[in-house]
Design a protein around this motif. Structure first.
Motif, PDB file in Angstrom:
ATOM      1  N   UNK A   1      24.169  -9.033  15.919  1.00  0.00           N
ATOM      2  CA  UNK A   1      22.493  -8.854  15.869  1.00  0.00           C
ATOM      3  C   UNK A   1      21.722  -7.697  14.656  1.00  0.00           C
ATOM      4  N   UNK A   2      21.234  -8.332  14.375  1.00  0.00           N
ATOM      5  CA  UNK A   2      20.067  -7.561  13.508  1.00  0.00           C
ATOM      6  C   UNK A   2      18.707  -7.993  14.139  1.00  0.00           C
ATOM      7  N   UNK A   3      17.930  -6.222  13.764  1.00  0.00           N
ATOM      8  CA  UNK A   3      17.023  -5.600  14.701  1.00  0.00           C
ATOM      9  C   UNK A   3      16.609  -4.886  13.658  1.00  0.00           C
ATOM     10  N   UNK A   4      14.736  -5.500  13.835  1.00  0.00           N
ATOM     11  CA  UNK A   4      13.834  -4.212  13.567  1.00  0.00           C
ATOM     12  C   UNK A   4      13.643  -2.942  14.455  1.00  0.00           C
ATOM     13  N   UNK A   5      13.744  -2.671  15.298  1.00  0.00           N
ATOM     14  CA  UNK A   5      12.401  -1.449  16.313  1.00  0.00           C
ATOM     15  C   UNK A   5      10.773  -1.604  16.428  1.00  0.00           C
ATOM     16  N   UNK A   6      10.998  -2.640  17.439  1.00  0.00           N
ATOM     17  CA  UNK A   6       9.266  -1.977  16.897  1.00  0.00           C
ATOM     18  C   UNK A   6       8.575  -2.995  15.995  1.00  0.00           C
ATOM     19  N   UNK A   7       8.797  -4.037  15.278  1.00  0.00           N
ATOM     20  CA  UNK A   7       8.556  -4.675  14.305  1.00  0.00           C
ATOM     21  C   UNK A   7       6.737  -4.846  14.765  1.00  0.00           C
TER      22      UNK A   7
ATOM     23  N   UNK B   1       1.530  -5.225  12.946  1.00  0.00           N
ATOM     24  CA  UNK B   1       0.318  -6.038  13.385  1.00  0.00           C
ATOM     25  C   UNK B   1      -0.342  -4.309  12.862  1.00  0.00           C
ATOM     26  N   UNK B   2       0.046  -3.533  13.176  1.00  0.00           N
ATOM     27  CA  UNK B   2      -0.333  -2.505  12.612  1.00  0.00           C
ATOM     28  C   UNK B   2      -0.599  -1.271  14.397  1.00  0.00           C
TER      29      UNK B   2
END
Length: 118
Positions: free
Chosen positions: A100-106, A111-112
């Motif tokens: 499971x790949x993920x990006x933290x706090x994407x 949304x800046x």
């Protein structure tokens, strides 16, 4: 690169299950294999990939462990996986159940916005 400046762009949750063959090894043999086979791969990629091990066998029968990979980029992670696939750790001593790949706090970054803090 020190851990303080390491800024992973990708986190991968790898759900794995130990094989009976791995469990048949003595504890000393297991750690010797980790040191001889797994550790050199980690050292070779230490600037771009970090690994954390979590035990899960106490709470689920589906997987026994989680390998949590933090990588500076996708290619760095891919290189580690390619190296592991050439060893007995990949689908012999451990079954790779799910990746499971993920990006933290994407959600916030896209949304800046500042991520929620707990």
């Amino acid at each position: 690169m020190s851990d303080q400046t390491f800024n992973p762009k990708l986190t991968v949750f790898m759900l794995v299950k130990t094989s009976p063959e791995w469990l048949a090894l003595s504890i000393d043999d297991r750690f010797a294999q980790l040191r001889a086979v797994f550790e050199p791969i980690l050292r070779r990629h230490a600037e771009s990939v970090k690994l954390r091990f979590y035990d899960a066998e106490f709470y689920t029968a589906r997987v026994t462990d989680l390998w949590v990979w933090d990588a500076s980029d996708h290619h760095a992670y891919e290189c580690v996986v390619e190296a592991l696939r050439e060893t007995a750790f990949w689908d012999r001593w451990f079954t790779i159940v799910e990746i499971i790949p993920a990006v933290e706090n994407a959600y916030a970054t896209n949304y800046g916005r500042a991520p929620l803090a707990a």
